[in-house]
Write an enzyme that holds these catalytic residues in place. Sequence first.
Site, PDB file in Angstrom:
ATOM      1  N   HIS A   1      34.855  -0.448  -6.925  1.00 13.82           N
ATOM      2  CA  HIS A   1      35.511  -1.592  -6.288  1.00 13.82           C
ATOM      3  C   HIS A   1      36.272  -2.412  -7.324  1.00 13.82           C
ATOM      4  CE1 HIS A   1      32.327  -0.557  -3.397  1.00 13.82           C
ATOM      5  NE2 HIS A   1      33.042  -1.171  -2.486  1.00 13.82           N
TER       6      HIS A   1
ATOM      7  N   SER B   1      32.710   3.607  -1.648  1.00 13.73           N
ATOM      8  CA  SER B   1      31.962   2.503  -1.073  1.00 13.73           C
ATOM      9  C   SER B   1      30.978   3.045  -0.029  1.00 13.73           C
ATOM     10  CB  SER B   1      32.917   1.458  -0.489  1.00 13.73           C
ATOM     11  OG  SER B   1      32.237   0.274  -0.154  1.00 13.73           O
TER      12      SER B   1
ATOM     13  N   GLU C   1      28.161   2.194  -9.073  1.00 14.45           N
ATOM     14  CA  GLU C   1      28.889   0.929  -9.113  1.00 14.45           C
ATOM     15  C   GLU C   1      28.528   0.167  -7.846  1.00 14.45           C
ATOM     16  OE1 GLU C   1      31.759   0.125  -6.885  1.00 14.45           O
ATOM     17  OE2 GLU C   1      31.093   1.828  -5.693  1.00 14.45           O
TER      18      GLU C   1
END
Length: 307
Positions: A277, A116, A212
Site C-alpha cells: 500500500h 491487499s 505489508e
Amino acid sequence: MRELLRPSRLAPGARVAVVAPSGPVPEERVQAGLDLLRGWDLDPVVAPHVLDRHGEFDYLAGTDADRAADLQAAWCDPSVDAVLCARGGYGAQRTVDLLDWDAMRAAGPKVFVGFSDITVLHQAFANRLGLVTLHGPAAAGIDFIKHARAQEHLKATLFAPERVRTLVSDGTALVAGRARGVTLGGCLSMLASDLGTPHAHDGVRGGLLLIEDVGERAYRIDRMLTQLLRSGWLDGVSGIALGSWVNCGPYDEVRAVLADRLGGLGVPVVEEFGFGHCAGALTIPFGVAAELDADAGTLTLDRPALR
C-alpha cells in the site's frame, strides 16, 4: 514450499479481464485504469458487476455471488489471458468459497494480479491451482493510476519479466544473512484472518515471506504477528521481506515491533522493499524460488515470474 506453475507472459493484443472480488470501485478510476491498459496495447474487458455496490453493505462491490461469478467467468473464458483485480478493500473471504476450483483448474493457467484483500485469493490460487500469481497494483487503484513506477514495473513483469528479476530494498537489514525459498505472503492482516481456513497456507516452512499492511497501529501489528508465531504458522520460514506500512503510525514504532516479533526467528529480515500500500508499489510474484540477501537488500528471483 514448492515452486508453482508459471503462467505465460502477455503479448500485445492480449485480452485482460478486470474484476472486483472485494470492495466497490468508482467508475472514473476504472476508466483511468482501462486507458492505461489500452496504452500498453492490451484489450481490457470489464466484468459485468465491477461497478456494483451491495444493497446493504456498501463496502462490497455487489453481492458475494455476483463477485464470485465475475471472477470465475473471467478465469474460465478461453479468450482471456489475464485477470486483474480492480481494487482490494474487503470481501474476498466472502467469495473464495463460492468459486468452482475444479472448473478453474480445468481452464488452465493465466496471469492473476491484485493485492491487499486479494491476499486471500493469492493463497487460494497457490493451494487450489498450484499457480504463480502477481502481488501487484490494482487496475483501478490510485497508486497504479497516479504513479509511473508502479505502472512500469507491472508492465515489465507482464511483458518482459526477465527485466525485473531483482528487487532492491530502500531500507536496511533488521537481521543480516542470506536465505533461499519460494515467495509467498501479502497483507499481514489478511494472512492472520485467513489462518486455518480451507484455502490458506497451513504454514510457511521453506518459504520467503513478504508482508505489508496499511492503517494498522503498532499494537495491532504486534497482535497479528504474535498470532502467527503462537500458531506455529511461521515455523521454518527461510527469510522475510517487509513492504510498506502506510498509515500505521510512526515508523520507528512499527519497525521496533517488526524487529521484536520477527528477529527471534533467526532468519534474514529486510525492510522497505516498496511493495504493498504505497506510492509506486512494485509487483512481486508469489510461488517463485528466490534468494533474499539481507546485507545487500535484494530479492532475486531464480526465474522470471512468467514464462
